[in-house]
Design a protein around this motif. Sequence first.
Motif, PDB file in Angstrom:
ATOM      1  N   PRO A 119       0.682  -1.241   0.078  1.00  0.00           N
ATOM      2  CA  PRO A 119      -0.049   0.076  -0.047  1.00  0.00           C
ATOM      3  C   PRO A 119       0.721   1.243  -0.084  1.00  0.00           C
ATOM      4  N   LYS A 120       0.222   2.298  -0.752  1.00  0.00           N
ATOM      5  CA  LYS A 120       0.982   3.784  -0.676  1.00  0.00           C
ATOM      6  C   LYS A 120       1.138   4.014   0.952  1.00  0.00           C
ATOM      7  N   LYS A 121       2.309   4.626   1.197  1.00  0.00           N
ATOM      8  CA  LYS A 121       2.668   5.054   2.675  1.00  0.00           C
ATOM      9  C   LYS A 121       2.175   6.502   2.778  1.00  0.00           C
ATOM     10  N   TYR A 122       1.585   6.749   3.868  1.00  0.00           N
ATOM     11  CA  TYR A 122       1.150   8.315   4.094  1.00  0.00           C
ATOM     12  C   TYR A 122       1.890   8.719   5.242  1.00  0.00           C
ATOM     13  N   ALA A 123       2.309  10.064   5.462  1.00  0.00           N
ATOM     14  CA  ALA A 123       2.582  10.725   6.442  1.00  0.00           C
ATOM     15  C   ALA A 123       1.562  11.534   7.059  1.00  0.00           C
ATOM     16  N   LEU A 124       1.227  11.441   8.468  1.00  0.00           N
ATOM     17  CA  LEU A 124       0.463  12.049   9.134  1.00  0.00           C
ATOM     18  C   LEU A 124       1.173  13.246  10.196  1.00  0.00           C
ATOM     19  N   ALA A 125       0.543  14.313   9.947  1.00  0.00           N
ATOM     20  CA  ALA A 125       1.054  15.478  10.532  1.00  0.00           C
ATOM     21  C   ALA A 125      -0.191  16.078  11.349  1.00  0.00           C
ATOM     22  N   PRO A 126       0.035  15.876  12.793  1.00  0.00           N
ATOM     23  CA  PRO A 126      -0.970  16.362  13.764  1.00  0.00           C
ATOM     24  C   PRO A 126      -0.695  17.618  14.230  1.00  0.00           C
ATOM     25  N   CYS A 127      -2.023  17.995  14.941  1.00  0.00           N
ATOM     26  CA  CYS A 127      -1.639  19.058  15.432  1.00  0.00           C
ATOM     27  C   CYS A 127      -0.808  19.200  16.870  1.00  0.00           C
TER      28      CYS A 127
ATOM     29  N   LYS B  82       8.554  13.101   0.532  1.00  0.00           N
ATOM     30  CA  LYS B  82       8.574  11.843   0.256  1.00  0.00           C
ATOM     31  C   LYS B  82       7.385  11.026   0.138  1.00  0.00           C
ATOM     32  N   PHE B  83       6.258  11.658   0.971  1.00  0.00           N
ATOM     33  CA  PHE B  83       5.068  10.622   1.247  1.00  0.00           C
ATOM     34  C   PHE B  83       3.981  11.720   1.087  1.00  0.00           C
ATOM     35  N   PRO B  84       2.722  11.332   0.780  1.00  0.00           N
ATOM     36  CA  PRO B  84       1.667  12.220   0.796  1.00  0.00           C
ATOM     37  C   PRO B  84       1.293  12.410   2.228  1.00  0.00           C
ATOM     38  N   ILE B  85       1.266  13.745   2.509  1.00  0.00           N
ATOM     39  CA  ILE B  85       1.042  14.313   3.821  1.00  0.00           C
ATOM     40  C   ILE B  85      -0.483  14.655   4.126  1.00  0.00           C
TER      41      ILE B  85
ATOM     42  N   ILE C 114       5.590  22.585   1.457  1.00  0.00           N
ATOM     43  CA  ILE C 114       5.472  21.232   1.109  1.00  0.00           C
ATOM     44  C   ILE C 114       3.804  21.124   0.686  1.00  0.00           C
ATOM     45  N   ASP C 115       3.723  20.322  -0.411  1.00  0.00           N
ATOM     46  CA  ASP C 115       2.353  19.979  -0.589  1.00  0.00           C
ATOM     47  C   ASP C 115       1.545  19.154   0.289  1.00  0.00           C
ATOM     48  N   ILE C 116       0.055  19.216   0.554  1.00  0.00           N
ATOM     49  CA  ILE C 116      -0.541  18.533   1.605  1.00  0.00           C
ATOM     50  C   ILE C 116      -1.655  17.667   0.431  1.00  0.00           C
ATOM     51  N   TYR C 117      -1.755  16.314   0.817  1.00  0.00           N
ATOM     52  CA  TYR C 117      -2.192  15.618   0.182  1.00  0.00           C
ATOM     53  C   TYR C 117      -3.857  15.740   0.360  1.00  0.00           C
ATOM     54  N   LYS C 118      -4.080  15.863   2.177  1.00  0.00           N
ATOM     55  CA  LYS C 118      -5.367  16.158   2.460  1.00  0.00           C
ATOM     56  C   LYS C 118      -5.259  16.749   3.960  1.00  0.00           C
ATOM     57  N   THR C 119      -6.372  17.638   4.333  1.00  0.00           N
ATOM     58  CA  THR C 119      -6.483  18.217   5.466  1.00  0.00           C
ATOM     59  C   THR C 119      -7.673  17.609   6.029  1.00  0.00           C
ATOM     60  N   ILE C 120      -7.345  17.414   7.395  1.00  0.00           N
ATOM     61  CA  ILE C 120      -8.867  17.153   8.306  1.00  0.00           C
ATOM     62  C   ILE C 120      -8.663  18.143   9.280  1.00  0.00           C
ATOM     63  N   ASN C 121     -10.090  18.644   9.857  1.00  0.00           N
ATOM     64  CA  ASN C 121      -9.819  19.432  10.973  1.00  0.00           C
ATOM     65  C   ASN C 121     -10.915  18.809  12.077  1.00  0.00           C
ATOM     66  N   VAL C 122     -10.123  18.716  13.136  1.00  0.00           N
ATOM     67  CA  VAL C 122     -10.691  17.894  14.233  1.00  0.00           C
ATOM     68  C   VAL C 122     -11.964  18.655  14.935  1.00  0.00           C
TER      69      VAL C 122
ATOM     70  N   GLY D  55      -6.206  20.909  14.632  1.00  0.00           N
ATOM     71  CA  GLY D  55      -7.082  20.681  15.877  1.00  0.00           C
ATOM     72  C   GLY D  55      -8.260  21.725  15.911  1.00  0.00           C
ATOM     73  N   CYS D  56      -7.929  22.805  15.227  1.00  0.00           N
ATOM     74  CA  CYS D  56      -9.205  24.051  15.202  1.00  0.00           C
ATOM     75  C   CYS D  56      -8.901  24.763  13.882  1.00  0.00           C
ATOM     76  N   GLN D  57      -9.792  25.727  13.925  1.00  0.00           N
ATOM     77  CA  GLN D  57      -9.918  26.482  12.599  1.00  0.00           C
ATOM     78  C   GLN D  57      -8.615  27.269  12.255  1.00  0.00           C
ATOM     79  N   GLY D  58      -7.837  27.498  13.158  1.00  0.00           N
ATOM     80  CA  GLY D  58      -6.410  28.194  12.984  1.00  0.00           C
ATOM     81  C   GLY D  58      -5.514  27.233  11.943  1.00  0.00           C
ATOM     82  N   ASN D  59      -5.841  26.219  11.766  1.00  0.00           N
ATOM     83  CA  ASN D  59      -5.311  25.266  10.472  1.00  0.00           C
ATOM     84  C   ASN D  59      -3.592  25.516  10.660  1.00  0.00           C
TER      85      ASN D  59
END
Length: 125
Positions: A2-10, A56-59, A79-87, A64-68
Amino acid sequence: MPKKYALAPCNGMSPNGLVSRVATGDCKKENENVISICMGSTSADIEGTNDEMLKKFPIISICGCQGNCVTKILENRGIDIYKTINVEEILKDEKVSAKDPFRLDNESEQCVEIIKKELNKIVTE
């Protein structure tokens, strides 16, 4: 493989920042195609030492908040971001919320499960 992903947490000092970090850790434990990024190190890396790894990997940016802040920090580094989620956004219609930036109670653990479910959808697609 599977494709490898990098998670960038708040890394913010808010209840949802904590939820972001715990959900990231849980997702990483459950998925061998996931790594995590330290946003403190990324922010402090003024020389750009980590930039090659960050490209190297999709990020997946987990704000955590609307400040993003996570998204802004990465974008400011080019740095390109593959997807953003907002908790905060994901949890707004749920009947649970995190209240403590330092400890998880039962309700906070439910928040972690909701966010982890969102992350797992992305990393297993």
